[in-house]
Design a protein around this motif. Structure first.
Motif, mmCIF file in Angstrom:
data_model
loop_
_atom_site.group_PDB
_atom_site.id
_atom_site.type_symbol
_atom_site.label_atom_id
_atom_site.label_comp_id
_atom_site.label_asym_id
_atom_site.label_seq_id
_atom_site.Cartn_x
_atom_site.Cartn_y
_atom_site.Cartn_z
ATOM 1 N N GLN A 1 0.836 -1.189 0.000
ATOM 2 C CA GLN A 1 0.000 0.000 0.000
ATOM 3 C C GLN A 1 0.879 1.250 0.000
ATOM 4 O OE1 GLN A 1 -2.242 0.453 3.663
ATOM 5 N NE2 GLN A 1 -0.757 -0.746 4.831
ATOM 6 N N VAL A 2 0.355 2.321 -0.596
ATOM 7 C CA VAL A 2 1.093 3.578 -0.677
ATOM 8 C C VAL A 2 0.137 4.733 -0.466
ATOM 9 C CG1 VAL A 2 2.704 2.560 -2.352
ATOM 10 C CG2 VAL A 2 0.812 3.968 -3.166
ATOM 11 N N LEU A 3 0.712 5.883 -0.098
ATOM 12 C CA LEU A 3 -0.030 7.134 -0.054
ATOM 13 C C LEU A 3 0.316 7.947 -1.291
ATOM 14 C CD1 LEU A 3 0.285 8.327 3.663
ATOM 15 C CD2 LEU A 3 -1.635 7.157 2.563
ATOM 16 N N ALA A 4 -0.672 8.659 -1.827
ATOM 17 C CA ALA A 4 -0.458 9.497 -3.007
ATOM 18 C C ALA A 4 -1.426 10.665 -2.962
ATOM 19 C CB ALA A 4 -0.654 8.684 -4.291
ATOM 20 N N GLY A 5 -1.179 11.658 -3.805
ATOM 21 C CA GLY A 5 -2.046 12.825 -3.892
ATOM 22 C C GLY A 5 -2.919 12.747 -5.132
ATOM 23 N N ALA A 6 -4.234 12.908 -4.970
ATOM 24 C CA ALA A 6 -5.173 12.704 -6.075
ATOM 25 C C ALA A 6 -5.164 13.868 -7.057
ATOM 26 C CB ALA A 6 -6.579 12.491 -5.530
ATOM 27 N N VAL A 7 -5.082 13.529 -8.332
ATOM 28 C CA VAL A 7 -5.277 14.473 -9.430
ATOM 29 C C VAL A 7 -6.474 13.973 -10.224
ATOM 30 C CG1 VAL A 7 -4.305 15.476 -11.529
ATOM 31 C CG2 VAL A 7 -2.826 15.044 -9.558
ATOM 32 N N VAL A 8 -7.588 14.677 -10.144
ATOM 33 C CA VAL A 8 -8.804 14.255 -10.831
ATOM 34 C C VAL A 8 -8.836 14.923 -12.198
ATOM 35 C CG1 VAL A 8 -11.321 14.196 -10.750
ATOM 36 C CG2 VAL A 8 -9.984 13.981 -8.635
ATOM 37 N N SER A 9 -8.851 14.102 -13.255
ATOM 38 C CA SER A 9 -8.732 14.629 -14.612
ATOM 39 C C SER A 9 -9.444 13.725 -15.605
ATOM 40 C CB SER A 9 -7.252 14.747 -15.002
ATOM 41 O OG SER A 9 -7.088 15.007 -16.372
ATOM 42 N N ASP A 10 -10.108 14.352 -16.584
ATOM 43 C CA ASP A 10 -10.717 13.547 -17.647
ATOM 44 C C ASP A 10 -9.706 13.216 -18.733
ATOM 45 O OD1 ASP A 10 -10.392 15.985 -18.863
ATOM 46 O OD2 ASP A 10 -12.531 16.358 -19.192
ATOM 47 N N GLY A 11 -8.436 13.481 -18.472
ATOM 48 C CA GLY A 11 -7.372 13.103 -19.389
ATOM 49 C C GLY A 11 -6.962 11.651 -19.268
ATOM 50 N N ILE A 12 -7.611 10.913 -18.374
ATOM 51 C CA ILE A 12 -7.348 9.486 -18.224
ATOM 52 C C ILE A 12 -8.669 8.741 -18.368
ATOM 53 C CG2 ILE A 12 -7.661 9.390 -15.707
ATOM 54 C CD1 ILE A 12 -5.136 7.557 -15.646
ATOM 55 N N LYS A 13 -8.615 7.505 -18.843
ATOM 56 C CA LYS A 13 -9.827 6.737 -19.077
ATOM 57 C C LYS A 13 -10.488 6.317 -17.766
ATOM 58 C CE LYS A 13 -9.986 3.538 -22.116
ATOM 59 N NZ LYS A 13 -9.728 2.294 -22.893
ATOM 60 N N PRO A 14 -11.802 6.191 -17.742
ATOM 61 C CA PRO A 14 -12.469 5.596 -16.574
ATOM 62 C C PRO A 14 -11.947 4.179 -16.342
ATOM 63 C CG PRO A 14 -14.075 6.635 -18.026
ATOM 64 C CD PRO A 14 -12.774 6.624 -18.772
ATOM 65 N N GLY A 15 -11.824 3.810 -15.094
ATOM 66 C CA GLY A 15 -11.338 2.476 -14.761
ATOM 67 C C GLY A 15 -9.835 2.373 -14.701
ATOM 68 N N VAL A 16 -9.138 3.493 -14.933
ATOM 69 C CA VAL A 16 -7.683 3.497 -14.968
ATOM 70 C C VAL A 16 -7.165 4.598 -14.057
ATOM 71 C CG1 VAL A 16 -5.647 3.750 -16.448
ATOM 72 C CG2 VAL A 16 -7.717 2.685 -17.350
ATOM 73 N N LEU B 1 1.240 11.103 8.566
ATOM 74 C CA LEU B 1 2.517 10.406 8.432
ATOM 75 C C LEU B 1 3.506 11.345 7.757
ATOM 76 C CD1 LEU B 1 1.242 6.912 7.227
ATOM 77 C CD2 LEU B 1 1.968 7.546 9.531
ATOM 78 N N THR B 2 4.558 11.691 8.468
ATOM 79 C CA THR B 2 5.545 12.634 7.958
ATOM 80 C C THR B 2 6.497 11.946 6.998
ATOM 81 O OG1 THR B 2 5.440 13.870 10.033
ATOM 82 C CG2 THR B 2 7.339 14.289 8.607
ATOM 83 N N LEU B 3 6.757 12.587 5.856
ATOM 84 C CA LEU B 3 7.730 12.049 4.916
ATOM 85 C C LEU B 3 9.124 12.068 5.522
ATOM 86 C CD1 LEU B 3 6.834 13.568 1.422
ATOM 87 C CD2 LEU B 3 6.639 11.192 2.134
ATOM 88 N N THR B 4 9.844 10.971 5.329
ATOM 89 C CA THR B 4 11.237 10.899 5.778
ATOM 90 C C THR B 4 12.181 10.450 4.668
ATOM 91 O OG1 THR B 4 10.836 8.650 6.601
ATOM 92 C CG2 THR B 4 10.606 10.434 8.191
ATOM 93 N N ALA B 5 11.641 10.245 3.471
ATOM 94 C CA ALA B 5 12.454 9.727 2.361
ATOM 95 C C ALA B 5 13.616 10.638 2.030
ATOM 96 C CB ALA B 5 11.576 9.543 1.120
ATOM 97 N N PHE B 6 13.450 11.944 2.241
ATOM 98 C CA PHE B 6 14.468 12.890 1.831
ATOM 99 C C PHE B 6 15.322 13.393 2.991
ATOM 100 C CE2 PHE B 6 10.634 13.571 -0.902
ATOM 101 C CZ PHE B 6 11.098 12.792 -1.954
ATOM 102 N N ASP B 7 15.118 12.810 4.178
ATOM 103 C CA ASP B 7 15.964 13.167 5.330
ATOM 104 C C ASP B 7 17.353 12.561 5.146
ATOM 105 O OD1 ASP B 7 13.742 14.385 6.341
ATOM 106 O OD2 ASP B 7 13.339 12.890 7.887
ATOM 107 N N PRO B 8 18.396 13.326 5.402
ATOM 108 C CA PRO B 8 19.753 12.740 5.278
ATOM 109 C C PRO B 8 19.991 11.704 6.361
ATOM 110 C CG PRO B 8 19.838 14.946 6.230
ATOM 111 C CD PRO B 8 18.416 14.734 5.797
ATOM 112 N N PRO B 9 20.901 10.767 6.113
ATOM 113 C CA PRO B 9 21.222 9.765 7.132
ATOM 114 C C PRO B 9 21.729 10.421 8.404
ATOM 115 C CG PRO B 9 22.173 9.175 5.002
ATOM 116 C CD PRO B 9 21.661 10.574 4.866
ATOM 117 N N ALA B 10 21.576 9.730 9.512
ATOM 118 C CA ALA B 10 21.979 10.294 10.802
ATOM 119 C C ALA B 10 23.468 10.601 10.858
ATOM 120 C CB ALA B 10 21.600 9.329 11.929
ATOM 121 N N ASN B 11 24.286 9.845 10.117
ATOM 122 C CA ASN B 11 25.740 10.052 10.152
ATOM 123 C C ASN B 11 26.219 10.971 9.041
ATOM 124 O OD1 ASN B 11 25.254 8.338 8.052
ATOM 125 N ND2 ASN B 11 26.894 6.882 8.549
#
Length: 213
Positions: free
Chosen positions: A130-145, A202-212
């Protein structure tokens, strides 16, 4: 900034298999018959179910024809603002991030059915993860996709079932080649559910530098 590449006269004059086209008998191709082969006896001899000896339609492992109720076809197209995962942690991200996450595009019809509005934080999941994402609602994509671009840096939470907070689509796709004879990407053949996320922040941590660092 636009970069113009000068046209090469040599490339413009290039004709693929020119010698073969001029004289097929004197210049055979590197096939068993020396000709263009639409049907391959060699591939037929392998008897691979996922690689027939001639071009034909094969239903993907997962597609709308065998979707479970509520599932949508998940595409993992290339992003416009980065090269795969490169540049995910740059100022370019400010141009496309939605709700601070990787954007996922849905058709208005599918969004309405799930009470999802443009800009909402959503959870996308299947039996792989499972993942979190931000919704972009657009008729530029087909229904069901729906489309969640590949290349987002993985960022797993220790809570909430180990959800990826940054929307790495590889969490949802199969890690398989396109066939027994080809190692092409099979990432566009996934099915998944999507819903508006109402869980804990849930706070993003992907871009936090390593502790060292």
């Amino acid at each position: 900034m636009l970069i113009e590449m000068p046209e090469s006269e040599q490339n413009a004059d290039f004709v693929r298999f020119a010698a073969f086209r001029a004289d097929p008998q004197a210049n055979p191709l590197k096939t068993p018959s020396g000709k263009i082969e639409i049907y391959s006896e060699r591939i037929a001899s392998f008897q691979y179910a996922d690689c027939p000896p001639h071009p034909m339609w094969l239903a993907p492992d997962e597609w709308h024809g065998n979707a479970q109720p509520g599932q949508l076809q998940l595409l993992s197209a290339h992003p416009a603002h980065r090269l795969h995962s490169q540049l995910n942690h740059t100022s370019l991200r400010e141009r496309y991030a939605v709700a601070g996450r990787e954007p996922i595009t849905l058709h208005p019809q599918d969004a309405k059915m799930r009470q999802i509005a443009d800009g909402d934080l959503v959870r996308v999941w299947n039996h792989r993860g499972q993942v979190l994402a931000g919704a972009v609602v657009s008729d530029g994509i087909k229904p069901g996709v729906m489309c969640l671009h590949e290349g987002a840096w993985p960022d797993f939470a220790t809570e909430n079932g180990g959800i990826c907070k940054n929307g790495a689509v590889n969490v949802l796709t199969k890690d398989i080649p396109s066939s027994r004879l080809g190692n092409g990407c099979a990432g566009n053949t996934a099915l998944a559910w999507v819903e508006k996320y109402d869980g804990s922040a849930l706070t993003l941590t992907a871009f936090d530098p390593p502790a060292n660092a």
